[in-house]
Design a protein around this motif. Sequence first.
Motif, PDB file in Angstrom:
ATOM      1  N   ARG A  56      24.584  18.245  26.262  1.00  0.00           N
ATOM      2  CA  ARG A  56      24.658  19.347  27.232  1.00  0.00           C
ATOM      3  C   ARG A  56      23.342  19.515  27.975  1.00  0.00           C
ATOM      4  O   ARG A  56      23.328  19.838  29.177  1.00  0.00           O
ATOM      5  CB  ARG A  56      25.063  20.641  26.520  1.00  0.00           C
ATOM      6  CG  ARG A  56      26.510  20.624  26.032  1.00  0.00           C
ATOM      7  CD  ARG A  56      26.971  21.994  25.571  1.00  0.00           C
ATOM      8  NE  ARG A  56      26.261  22.448  24.380  1.00  0.00           N
ATOM      9  CZ  ARG A  56      26.621  22.164  23.130  1.00  0.00           C
ATOM     10  NH1 ARG A  56      27.690  21.409  22.896  1.00  0.00           N
ATOM     11  NH2 ARG A  56      25.942  22.645  22.102  1.00  0.00           N
ATOM     12  N   ARG A  57      22.222  19.282  27.290  1.00  0.00           N
ATOM     13  CA  ARG A  57      20.919  19.334  27.977  1.00  0.00           C
ATOM     14  C   ARG A  57      20.819  18.198  29.000  1.00  0.00           C
ATOM     15  O   ARG A  57      20.306  18.406  30.112  1.00  0.00           O
ATOM     16  CB  ARG A  57      19.778  19.248  26.968  1.00  0.00           C
ATOM     17  CG  ARG A  57      19.602  20.508  26.125  1.00  0.00           C
ATOM     18  CD  ARG A  57      18.295  20.485  25.372  1.00  0.00           C
ATOM     19  NE  ARG A  57      18.251  19.424  24.366  1.00  0.00           N
ATOM     20  CZ  ARG A  57      18.656  19.563  23.103  1.00  0.00           C
ATOM     21  NH1 ARG A  57      19.152  20.721  22.697  1.00  0.00           N
ATOM     22  NH2 ARG A  57      18.568  18.567  22.245  1.00  0.00           N
ATOM     23  N   GLN A  58      21.286  17.012  28.625  1.00  0.00           N
ATOM     24  CA  GLN A  58      21.270  15.899  29.575  1.00  0.00           C
ATOM     25  C   GLN A  58      22.134  16.212  30.797  1.00  0.00           C
ATOM     26  O   GLN A  58      21.754  15.883  31.932  1.00  0.00           O
ATOM     27  CB  GLN A  58      21.777  14.625  28.892  1.00  0.00           C
ATOM     28  CG  GLN A  58      20.821  14.036  27.876  1.00  0.00           C
ATOM     29  CD  GLN A  58      21.418  12.810  27.200  1.00  0.00           C
ATOM     30  OE1 GLN A  58      22.577  12.809  26.793  1.00  0.00           O
ATOM     31  NE2 GLN A  58      20.623  11.760  27.079  1.00  0.00           N
ATOM     32  N   ALA A  59      23.280  16.828  30.589  1.00  0.00           N
ATOM     33  CA  ALA A  59      24.159  17.179  31.711  1.00  0.00           C
ATOM     34  C   ALA A  59      23.476  18.166  32.645  1.00  0.00           C
ATOM     35  O   ALA A  59      23.616  18.077  33.879  1.00  0.00           O
ATOM     36  CB  ALA A  59      25.474  17.758  31.186  1.00  0.00           C
ATOM     37  N   GLN A  60      22.719  19.091  32.093  1.00  0.00           N
ATOM     38  CA  GLN A  60      21.975  20.036  32.924  1.00  0.00           C
ATOM     39  C   GLN A  60      20.873  19.333  33.712  1.00  0.00           C
ATOM     40  O   GLN A  60      20.612  19.672  34.874  1.00  0.00           O
ATOM     41  CB  GLN A  60      21.387  21.153  32.062  1.00  0.00           C
ATOM     42  CG  GLN A  60      22.423  22.079  31.450  1.00  0.00           C
ATOM     43  CD  GLN A  60      23.177  22.896  32.488  1.00  0.00           C
ATOM     44  OE1 GLN A  60      22.696  23.118  33.605  1.00  0.00           O
ATOM     45  NE2 GLN A  60      24.373  23.350  32.130  1.00  0.00           N
ATOM     46  N   GLN A  61      20.218  18.349  33.103  1.00  0.00           N
ATOM     47  CA  GLN A  61      19.192  17.579  33.826  1.00  0.00           C
ATOM     48  C   GLN A  61      19.813  16.823  34.997  1.00  0.00           C
ATOM     49  O   GLN A  61      19.238  16.769  36.096  1.00  0.00           O
ATOM     50  CB  GLN A  61      18.503  16.606  32.871  1.00  0.00           C
ATOM     51  CG  GLN A  61      17.598  17.273  31.845  1.00  0.00           C
ATOM     52  CD  GLN A  61      17.037  16.290  30.834  1.00  0.00           C
ATOM     53  OE1 GLN A  61      17.513  15.161  30.703  1.00  0.00           O
ATOM     54  NE2 GLN A  61      16.013  16.714  30.108  1.00  0.00           N
ATOM     55  N   ALA A  98      22.445  17.688  36.639  1.00  0.00           N
ATOM     56  CA  ALA A  98      22.793  18.679  37.659  1.00  0.00           C
ATOM     57  C   ALA A  98      21.582  19.160  38.427  1.00  0.00           C
ATOM     58  O   ALA A  98      21.688  19.556  39.590  1.00  0.00           O
ATOM     59  CB  ALA A  98      23.509  19.868  37.006  1.00  0.00           C
ATOM     60  N   ALA A  99      20.402  19.119  37.794  1.00  0.00           N
ATOM     61  CA  ALA A  99      19.185  19.571  38.453  1.00  0.00           C
ATOM     62  C   ALA A  99      18.636  18.542  39.434  1.00  0.00           C
ATOM     63  O   ALA A  99      17.994  18.902  40.431  1.00  0.00           O
ATOM     64  CB  ALA A  99      18.115  19.904  37.400  1.00  0.00           C
ATOM     65  N   GLU A 106      32.667  16.659  30.918  1.00  0.00           N
ATOM     66  CA  GLU A 106      31.628  17.633  30.596  1.00  0.00           C
ATOM     67  C   GLU A 106      30.261  17.200  31.115  1.00  0.00           C
ATOM     68  O   GLU A 106      29.413  18.047  31.414  1.00  0.00           O
ATOM     69  CB  GLU A 106      31.579  17.866  29.096  1.00  0.00           C
ATOM     70  CG  GLU A 106      32.777  18.639  28.562  1.00  0.00           C
ATOM     71  CD  GLU A 106      32.657  18.988  27.106  1.00  0.00           C
ATOM     72  OE1 GLU A 106      33.412  19.864  26.648  1.00  0.00           O
ATOM     73  OE2 GLU A 106      31.799  18.394  26.406  1.00  0.00           O
ATOM     74  N   THR A 107      30.044  15.904  31.236  1.00  0.00           N
ATOM     75  CA  THR A 107      28.763  15.422  31.765  1.00  0.00           C
ATOM     76  C   THR A 107      28.567  15.830  33.212  1.00  0.00           C
ATOM     77  O   THR A 107      27.448  16.132  33.640  1.00  0.00           O
ATOM     78  CB  THR A 107      28.674  13.889  31.612  1.00  0.00           C
ATOM     79  OG1 THR A 107      28.719  13.544  30.231  1.00  0.00           O
ATOM     80  CG2 THR A 107      27.390  13.341  32.235  1.00  0.00           C
ATOM     81  N   PRO A 163      28.369  20.508  35.054  1.00  0.00           N
ATOM     82  CA  PRO A 163      27.257  21.269  35.644  1.00  0.00           C
ATOM     83  C   PRO A 163      26.927  20.822  37.067  1.00  0.00           C
ATOM     84  O   PRO A 163      26.574  21.646  37.909  1.00  0.00           O
ATOM     85  CB  PRO A 163      26.093  20.990  34.680  1.00  0.00           C
ATOM     86  CG  PRO A 163      26.747  20.660  33.382  1.00  0.00           C
ATOM     87  CD  PRO A 163      27.982  19.897  33.767  1.00  0.00           C
ATOM     88  N   ALA A 169      26.886  22.996  40.489  1.00  0.00           N
ATOM     89  CA  ALA A 169      25.710  23.061  41.366  1.00  0.00           C
ATOM     90  C   ALA A 169      26.043  22.695  42.799  1.00  0.00           C
ATOM     91  O   ALA A 169      25.414  23.193  43.741  1.00  0.00           O
ATOM     92  CB  ALA A 169      24.610  22.136  40.839  1.00  0.00           C
TER      93      ALA A 169
END
Length: 309
Positions: free
Chosen positions: A174-179, A181-182, A202-203, A206, A210
């Motif tokens: 989930r942290r990787q998916a947020q990265q 998305a950023a 799920e990947t 995010p 965005a």
Amino acid sequence: MPAERTRGVVAAAGGAVWRTAPDGGLETVLVHRERYDDWSLPKGKLDAGENALAAAVREVREETGLDVVAGRRSVRTRYAVAEGAKHVDYWLMQAVGSEEPFAANAEVDELRWLPVADAAELATHEHDRTVLADLARTDVPRAPTLLLVRHAKAGSRSDWDGPDDERPLDAQGRRQAQQLAAVLPVFGPVGLFAAERVRCRETLEPLAGATGLPLCALPELGEEEFAADPQAGLAVVERLLEPRDRPGVTVVCSQGGAIPSVLMALGVRWEGSRLYPPAAKGSVWALGGRTGALTADYYRDLGPDPDAP
């Protein structure tokens, strides 16, 4: 665990911004920095915990006021500064949208659009001319049209009791998916697709949030589906690689059993002893062009740069 920062290294990033001139030629941007009285490419130091690609786009936008879409990775320049050894990672970037008149800022007091040859003549520093020479290349595209994303981490298959297709991301995933998305919005996504696996969807969820883009299914690039009919999967990839009228990329999330085979079929090879190109979980391949004239940039990790302060 993030790599330890190298002592005495100054990390920076920037861009060679381009547009098509009215006569069809290629133009690029140089900026004048009053502090140094030089003409250079827009660039700047990484902020704390920042990714180099994100920093490159941020610095270009701050110094030029231009809206840009990131293209292929360009060269890394190196030179000595008072703080130590400095390296600058560059990307090619296309100017998009309507251009407002340039307004001087704290870093830049003048901006010029010039043909690449004229920009190389005006540039103060030799390392900038190296980047401009890369911008002038015609053997590969200046920008990707497809991002192939390996799904983020989803724990161990042996620890999951349900059907494997329904195995979700774990906390690290989930942290990787947020990265993703950023950072990935800098490429200007125009479409989002995922293999029919929960961890693939799920990947990219995010990133869908965005960008506001719908996330659609692409079964042909699932691991089992690709193994059963690789030609169908490759036909989809080749279609997504075709040049388009507007800048931007299609983002596809797939699996480790499909991505390396796709890359091999496109002619991508990896230096060293490994047979297949890598596709680590949460990694991205930025692809553009066709076999024999392909740009293929691998982003193993879109987290903070190890040399960021």
